[in-house]
Design a protein around this motif. Structure first.
Motif, short mmCIF file in Angstrom:
data_model
loop_
_atom_site.label_atom_id
_atom_site.label_comp_id
_atom_site.label_asym_id
_atom_site.label_seq_id
_atom_site.Cartn_x
_atom_site.Cartn_y
_atom_site.Cartn_z
N SER A 1 29.70 23.40 28.13
CA SER A 1 30.33 24.61 27.62
C SER A 1 30.40 24.65 26.10
CB SER A 1 31.72 24.78 28.23
OG SER A 1 32.52 23.64 27.97
N MET A 2 30.73 23.52 25.46
CA MET A 2 30.84 23.52 24.00
C MET A 2 29.48 23.66 23.34
SD MET A 2 33.82 20.69 23.22
CE MET A 2 32.94 19.35 24.02
N TRP A 3 28.45 23.10 23.98
CA TRP A 3 27.11 23.15 23.40
C TRP A 3 26.49 24.54 23.54
CZ3 TRP A 3 25.68 18.61 21.10
CH2 TRP A 3 26.41 17.48 21.47
N LEU A 4 26.92 25.30 24.53
CA LEU A 4 26.30 26.59 24.84
C LEU A 4 27.17 27.76 24.42
CD1 LEU A 4 24.85 25.78 28.38
CD2 LEU A 4 23.75 25.53 26.15
N PRO B 1 24.08 20.12 39.55
CA PRO B 1 24.32 21.50 39.99
C PRO B 1 25.26 22.26 39.05
CG PRO B 1 24.36 20.03 41.87
CD PRO B 1 24.27 19.15 40.66
N HIS B 2 26.28 21.57 38.56
CA HIS B 2 27.22 22.22 37.63
C HIS B 2 26.50 22.67 36.36
CE1 HIS B 2 30.78 23.06 35.28
NE2 HIS B 2 30.46 22.12 34.40
N MET B 3 25.65 21.81 35.82
CA MET B 3 24.93 22.15 34.61
C MET B 3 23.93 23.27 34.86
SD MET B 3 24.52 18.22 33.32
CE MET B 3 23.67 18.47 31.76
N LEU B 4 23.30 23.27 36.03
CA LEU B 4 22.37 24.35 36.37
C LEU B 4 23.09 25.69 36.38
CD1 LEU B 4 20.24 22.68 39.19
CD2 LEU B 4 19.39 23.48 36.96
N ASN B 5 24.31 25.70 36.93
CA ASN B 5 25.09 26.94 36.94
C ASN B 5 25.44 27.39 35.53
OD1 ASN B 5 25.10 27.22 39.74
ND2 ASN B 5 26.96 26.00 39.99
N GLN B 6 25.79 26.42 34.69
CA GLN B 6 26.12 26.77 33.30
C GLN B 6 24.92 27.35 32.58
OE1 GLN B 6 27.89 22.88 32.11
NE2 GLN B 6 29.66 24.12 31.50
N LEU B 7 23.75 26.77 32.78
CA LEU B 7 22.53 27.28 32.14
C LEU B 7 22.20 28.68 32.64
CD1 LEU B 7 20.38 24.03 32.30
CD2 LEU B 7 21.44 25.02 30.27
N LYS B 8 22.40 28.91 33.92
CA LYS B 8 22.14 30.24 34.49
C LYS B 8 23.08 31.28 33.89
CE LYS B 8 21.72 32.67 38.92
NZ LYS B 8 21.84 32.53 40.40
N GLU B 9 24.36 30.91 33.76
CA GLU B 9 25.34 31.83 33.17
C GLU B 9 24.99 32.17 31.72
OE1 GLU B 9 29.06 29.87 33.57
OE2 GLU B 9 29.20 30.18 35.75
N ILE C 1 19.74 30.71 30.08
CA ILE C 1 18.76 29.76 29.57
C ILE C 1 17.80 29.42 30.70
CG2 ILE C 1 18.44 27.43 28.66
CD1 ILE C 1 21.11 27.74 27.24
N GLN C 2 16.52 29.63 30.47
CA GLN C 2 15.52 29.47 31.50
C GLN C 2 15.18 28.00 31.74
OE1 GLN C 2 14.65 32.22 33.21
NE2 GLN C 2 16.13 33.20 31.82
N PRO C 3 14.77 27.65 32.98
CA PRO C 3 14.44 26.25 33.27
C PRO C 3 13.38 25.67 32.33
CG PRO C 3 14.58 27.51 35.30
CD PRO C 3 14.68 28.50 34.17
N GLU C 4 12.42 26.49 31.92
CA GLU C 4 11.35 25.98 31.05
C GLU C 4 11.87 25.67 29.64
OE1 GLU C 4 10.83 30.53 31.36
OE2 GLU C 4 11.26 28.84 32.69
N GLN C 5 13.09 26.08 29.33
CA GLN C 5 13.66 25.77 28.02
C GLN C 5 14.39 24.43 28.01
OE1 GLN C 5 15.43 30.10 27.61
NE2 GLN C 5 15.53 29.10 25.60
#
Length: 218
Positions: free
Chosen positions: A66-69, A89-97, A100-104
């Motif tokens: 959360s702090m990084w994003l 899974p938690h981090m994947l949800n954060q990236l989706k919110e 940020i795309q998986p390829e990034q």
């Protein structure tokens, strides 16, 4: 190191001054690439890098992003890259919110100094630090500045019936070290005050348990 306000509920992207500061800094230093390992500033840094056509990456040091994003859902720099220690899974949800795309993203593993992988002579380490051989060693560390919470933890450990030796890393906090020395311990408990040292890997290897906090510094 630019100071800027962080107000809960107010998006930092509303503060273009930080982005302007990054642009000025990048134009002066002329980097070929920018790698950030700092909380909160990545939205502004990524936007500035995009405007100057400089590759930008973030190397995170936590399993909580959360702090990084902060504000990264508003980032238009789709060429920015994000390195994580491991993907959960938690981090994947954060990236989706944060859109940020998986390829990034790239999984980098956990960055540790070589010293943490080097085999240790436990008896030699205990001799160097005068750690007893007949007690379990409990190491306590809360970053380079130590913490007054050591006193509360020691008070809890006083209730343990198990013979323990506490190796408390106070870092540069000499005052908390003085306070700990005054604590009256039962006979089956003892302690060593560890000042600032680069031999944390040795002390960890010689310990049976570690009490710490979840942060990049520990």
């Amino acid at each position: 190191h630019t100071r800027y306000p962080l107000v809960t509920g107010v998006q930092t992207c509303a503060l273009p001054i930080l982005e302007k500061k990054f642009i000025e800094f990048f134009e002066r230093e002329k980097p070929d690439m920018v790698i950030s390992a700092i909380h909160y500033v990545n939205y502004s840094a990524a936007q500035a890098a995009q405007k100057l056509n400089i590759p930008f990456a973030v190397v995170t040091l936590d399993a909580e992003l959360s702090m990084w994003l902060q504000d990264m859902e508003h980032c238009t720099n789709k060429n920015a890259r994000l390195g994580v220690e491991s993907m959960t899974p938690h981090m994947l949800n954060q990236l989706k919110e944060k859109r940020i795309q998986p390829e990034q993203t790239t999984t980098l593993g956990f960055p540790l100094r070589e010293d943490f992988w080097t085999p240790k002579d436990i008896l030699a380490i205990k001799s160097e630090w005068k750690l007893p051989l007949d007690k379990k060693i409990v190491m306590m560390i809360r970053g380079g500045n130590g913490s007054a919470q050591f006193l509360d933890t020691v008070e809890l450990l006083r209730q343990s019936p198990i013979p323990l030796h506490l190796a408390i890393c106070v870092g540069k906090n000499e005052e908390i070290g003085k306070q700990l020395q005054k604590v009256k311990l039962p006979n089956h408990l003892s302690l060593t005050i560890i000042p600032f040292t680069k031999k944390i890997a040795d002390l960890m290897a010689a310990s049976d348990a570690l009490i710490t906090l979840p942060s990049p510094t520990t």
